[in-house]
Motif scaffolding. Sequence first.
Motif, PDB file in Angstrom:
ATOM      1  N   GLU A  22       0.807  -1.222   0.000  1.00 51.30           N
ATOM      2  CA  GLU A  22       0.000   0.000   0.000  1.00 51.30           C
ATOM      3  C   GLU A  22       0.840   1.273   0.000  1.00 51.30           C
ATOM      4  N   VAL A  23       1.958   1.227  -0.691  1.00 50.58           N
ATOM      5  CA  VAL A  23       2.808   2.413  -0.781  1.00 50.58           C
ATOM      6  C   VAL A  23       2.744   2.932  -2.217  1.00 50.58           C
ATOM      7  N   LYS A  24       2.328   4.188  -2.349  1.00 45.43           N
ATOM      8  CA  LYS A  24       2.217   4.773  -3.682  1.00 45.43           C
ATOM      9  C   LYS A  24       3.451   5.615  -3.994  1.00 45.43           C
ATOM     10  N   ALA A  25       4.340   5.054  -4.803  1.00 44.09           N
ATOM     11  CA  ALA A  25       5.561   5.776  -5.172  1.00 44.09           C
ATOM     12  C   ALA A  25       5.237   7.051  -5.940  1.00 44.09           C
ATOM     13  N   GLY A  37      18.004  12.901   5.142  1.00 43.98           N
ATOM     14  CA  GLY A  37      18.010  12.411   6.517  1.00 43.98           C
ATOM     15  C   GLY A  37      18.506  10.987   6.650  1.00 43.98           C
ATOM     16  N   CYS A  38      18.644  10.301   5.521  1.00 43.11           N
ATOM     17  CA  CYS A  38      19.025   8.876   5.571  1.00 43.11           C
ATOM     18  C   CYS A  38      20.480   8.731   6.027  1.00 43.11           C
ATOM     19  N   PRO A  39      20.732   7.990   7.137  1.00 44.88           N
ATOM     20  CA  PRO A  39      22.094   7.892   7.644  1.00 44.88           C
ATOM     21  C   PRO A  39      23.030   7.089   6.733  1.00 44.88           C
ATOM     22  N   VAL A  40      22.473   6.261   5.871  1.00 38.13           N
ATOM     23  CA  VAL A  40      23.332   5.444   5.007  1.00 38.13           C
ATOM     24  C   VAL A  40      23.303   5.865   3.536  1.00 38.13           C
ATOM     25  N   ALA A  41      22.633   6.990   3.241  1.00 29.19           N
ATOM     26  CA  ALA A  41      22.495   7.426   1.838  1.00 29.19           C
ATOM     27  C   ALA A  41      23.839   7.525   1.119  1.00 29.19           C
ATOM     28  N   GLU A  42      24.848   8.032   1.822  1.00 31.61           N
ATOM     29  CA  GLU A  42      26.125   8.243   1.114  1.00 31.61           C
ATOM     30  C   GLU A  42      26.816   6.937   0.748  1.00 31.61           C
ATOM     31  N   ASP A  43      26.432   5.842   1.371  1.00 27.45           N
ATOM     32  CA  ASP A  43      27.013   4.557   1.014  1.00 27.45           C
ATOM     33  C   ASP A  43      26.185   3.810  -0.040  1.00 27.45           C
ATOM     34  N   MET A  44      25.017   4.354  -0.351  1.00 31.89           N
ATOM     35  CA  MET A  44      24.107   3.681  -1.282  1.00 31.89           C
ATOM     36  C   MET A  44      24.458   3.957  -2.733  1.00 31.89           C
ATOM     37  N   ASP A  45      24.052   3.049  -3.626  1.00 34.67           N
ATOM     38  CA  ASP A  45      24.205   3.351  -5.055  1.00 34.67           C
ATOM     39  C   ASP A  45      23.097   4.310  -5.517  1.00 34.67           C
ATOM     40  N   PHE A  46      21.878   4.151  -4.972  1.00 34.50           N
ATOM     41  CA  PHE A  46      20.806   5.118  -5.238  1.00 34.50           C
ATOM     42  C   PHE A  46      20.184   5.510  -3.906  1.00 34.50           C
ATOM     43  N   PRO A  47      20.165   6.787  -3.557  1.00 37.83           N
ATOM     44  CA  PRO A  47      19.513   7.187  -2.299  1.00 37.83           C
ATOM     45  C   PRO A  47      17.993   6.969  -2.400  1.00 37.83           C
ATOM     46  N   PRO A  48      17.278   6.951  -1.258  1.00 35.30           N
ATOM     47  CA  PRO A  48      15.854   6.615  -1.277  1.00 35.30           C
ATOM     48  C   PRO A  48      15.011   7.421  -2.268  1.00 35.30           C
ATOM     49  N   SER A  49      15.250   8.731  -2.382  1.00 32.69           N
ATOM     50  CA  SER A  49      14.435   9.539  -3.296  1.00 32.69           C
ATOM     51  C   SER A  49      14.641   9.101  -4.747  1.00 32.69           C
ATOM     52  N   ILE A  89       5.060   8.749   2.784  1.00 33.03           N
ATOM     53  CA  ILE A  89       5.314   7.525   2.015  1.00 33.03           C
ATOM     54  C   ILE A  89       6.120   6.563   2.903  1.00 33.03           C
ATOM     55  N   ASP A  90       5.588   5.373   3.075  1.00 31.37           N
ATOM     56  CA  ASP A  90       6.220   4.412   3.984  1.00 31.37           C
ATOM     57  C   ASP A  90       7.402   3.717   3.288  1.00 31.37           C
ATOM     58  N   ILE A  91       8.500   4.455   3.184  1.00 31.28           N
ATOM     59  CA  ILE A  91       9.690   3.937   2.505  1.00 31.28           C
ATOM     60  C   ILE A  91      10.242   2.675   3.205  1.00 31.28           C
ATOM     61  N   PRO A  92      10.293   2.630   4.562  1.00 29.62           N
ATOM     62  CA  PRO A  92      10.827   1.420   5.202  1.00 29.62           C
ATOM     63  C   PRO A  92      10.046   0.146   4.836  1.00 29.62           C
ATOM     64  N   SER A  93       8.710   0.227   4.799  1.00 34.90           N
ATOM     65  CA  SER A  93       7.921  -0.959   4.403  1.00 34.90           C
ATOM     66  C   SER A  93       8.188  -1.310   2.949  1.00 34.90           C
ATOM     67  N   MET A  94       8.362  -0.267   2.138  1.00 34.03           N
ATOM     68  CA  MET A  94       8.657  -0.488   0.729  1.00 34.03           C
ATOM     69  C   MET A  94      10.008  -1.196   0.578  1.00 34.03           C
ATOM     70  N   MET A  95      10.990  -0.775   1.382  1.00 35.11           N
ATOM     71  CA  MET A  95      12.316  -1.393   1.330  1.00 35.11           C
ATOM     72  C   MET A  95      12.240  -2.865   1.733  1.00 35.11           C
ATOM     73  N   ASP A  96      11.436  -3.171   2.768  1.00 35.14           N
ATOM     74  CA  ASP A  96      11.245  -4.567   3.175  1.00 35.14           C
ATOM     75  C   ASP A  96      10.730  -5.388   1.993  1.00 35.14           C
ATOM     76  N   PHE A  97       9.724  -4.837   1.323  1.00 31.58           N
ATOM     77  CA  PHE A  97       9.136  -5.549   0.190  1.00 31.58           C
ATOM     78  C   PHE A  97      10.169  -5.738  -0.928  1.00 31.58           C
ATOM     79  N   LEU A  98      10.932  -4.674  -1.225  1.00 32.35           N
ATOM     80  CA  LEU A  98      11.914  -4.749  -2.318  1.00 32.35           C
ATOM     81  C   LEU A  98      13.004  -5.788  -2.015  1.00 32.35           C
ATOM     82  N   ARG A  99      13.412  -5.863  -0.747  1.00 35.70           N
ATOM     83  CA  ARG A  99      14.420  -6.870  -0.362  1.00 35.70           C
ATOM     84  C   ARG A  99      13.879  -8.281  -0.600  1.00 35.70           C
TER      85      ARG A  99
END
Lengths: 186, 281
Positions: A22-25, A37-49, A89-99
Amino acid sequence: MSHSDHHIERNSLAAKVEKEVEVKAQKCYQCGKCSAGCPVAEDMDFPPSMVLRMLQTELPANDEKILKSHSIWLCVTCEMCLSRCPMEIDIPSMMDFLRQKSRSEGKENPKAKNIIAFHKSFLKSIKNTGRLYELGLILDYKRQSLNMTQDMALGPKMLSRGKLHIFPEKIKDRAHIAKIFKKTSK
Amino acid sequence: MKIGIYPGCSLEGSARDYNQSVFELAKAFDIEPVQIPDWNCCGATAAHNLNKELSLALPARILALAEKHGLDEILVPCAACYSRLMVTQHELQKHPELKNRICEVLEMDYKGNSKIINVIEWIDKYIIPKLEEKVKKPFNYKVANYYGCLLVRPNKVLNYDRVEDPQTMDIVMNKIGATSIDFAYKTECCGAGLSISRTDIVSKLSGKIIEDAEHRGADAIIVACPMCHSNLDMRRADINKYWDKDFKIPVIFVTQAIGLAIGLTPEQVGFNRHFVDVKIS
């Protein structure tokens, strides 16, 4: 455009995210607060946005990049992105689903190997004893990640401080836990 | 009085100091914590990362067991477990069909009426009213109260006060004589479960928290989560190496600080189990 366009079944990853969690991108207007605000964004290949933007395009090539990304595994689900998102937008739930999707399709990013190995060792420990057996977890993780020398100094220090059990603490109804694992395994 | 308690795995292992201080504090205030019989692991980060159904079924088993044994109020000292139990209760309440599915997996009844409380709520409700008469040794230190993530977020589910600048722990600490300082990293993440698989990231994030607390002159960082404690305390050698610094600030559980204030010894609250020396007594 034909009148039936509105009824076309979307087959994109964004559509699946919408259906399953139920997350609408599409609600994202790219303010970038989540990535800031993401603490790990700089280590990511694509930040959440950026993950959200890629989902919005609904292009198979971008869907593929997301499922194969390192980002989804680096997300620590600290929930900062959700708490700051003006569109909620519930990004954490979306990340769970994507994993989970990435894993079920065998698309795990090779750089995330150790992170995934750790999660797997963790669940294995619960499956066997009902609780987390920390020493067992560390040894099993080391075996899987082949990282034998890491944290060699930590174990003895933990033992001397009474912070590590040599043997696992097993719950009584382990059969129940095994059943739960069996019934929820896909 | 009796209260249900879900200690969670780390309180039985790497956070034994936390466990010890919770039980000592309860004893001093005539509270008898009753463990949920045959409790299991909540599944933590691993379960919700890899398997949604499992991540709901494991906490639901714990809550169903609590219901079965008539424990309607459950103290959950671990912020991570607290979050998993609260999120599960919320999800199952919101989605009745999912609740039915989980009950089917568990082959148990689950109503979802238990009141789940975190350590700060527990202190506020049961310790604070009798605290004044018990304080023997005011905790006369400057403290940086570190809430971390899972005690306060997701805020819609947990209903914590002031999302980015929570106050409850500050107020509790001030009541035992401490001075709670302004601190920029109150709710920033320590790196959580990446401690073993990506120690570099945990060292980076935890180092920022520690540096800000030291820089602002805190004598100690106060925590209410075993994961935050293990990242900031047990990982200190890695953090110092990563930042090429010699951070010395101790990391103390909120229950340990209150314990000292009411006259418990440093050993009773478990300071001897810390990795970073605690010179506070």
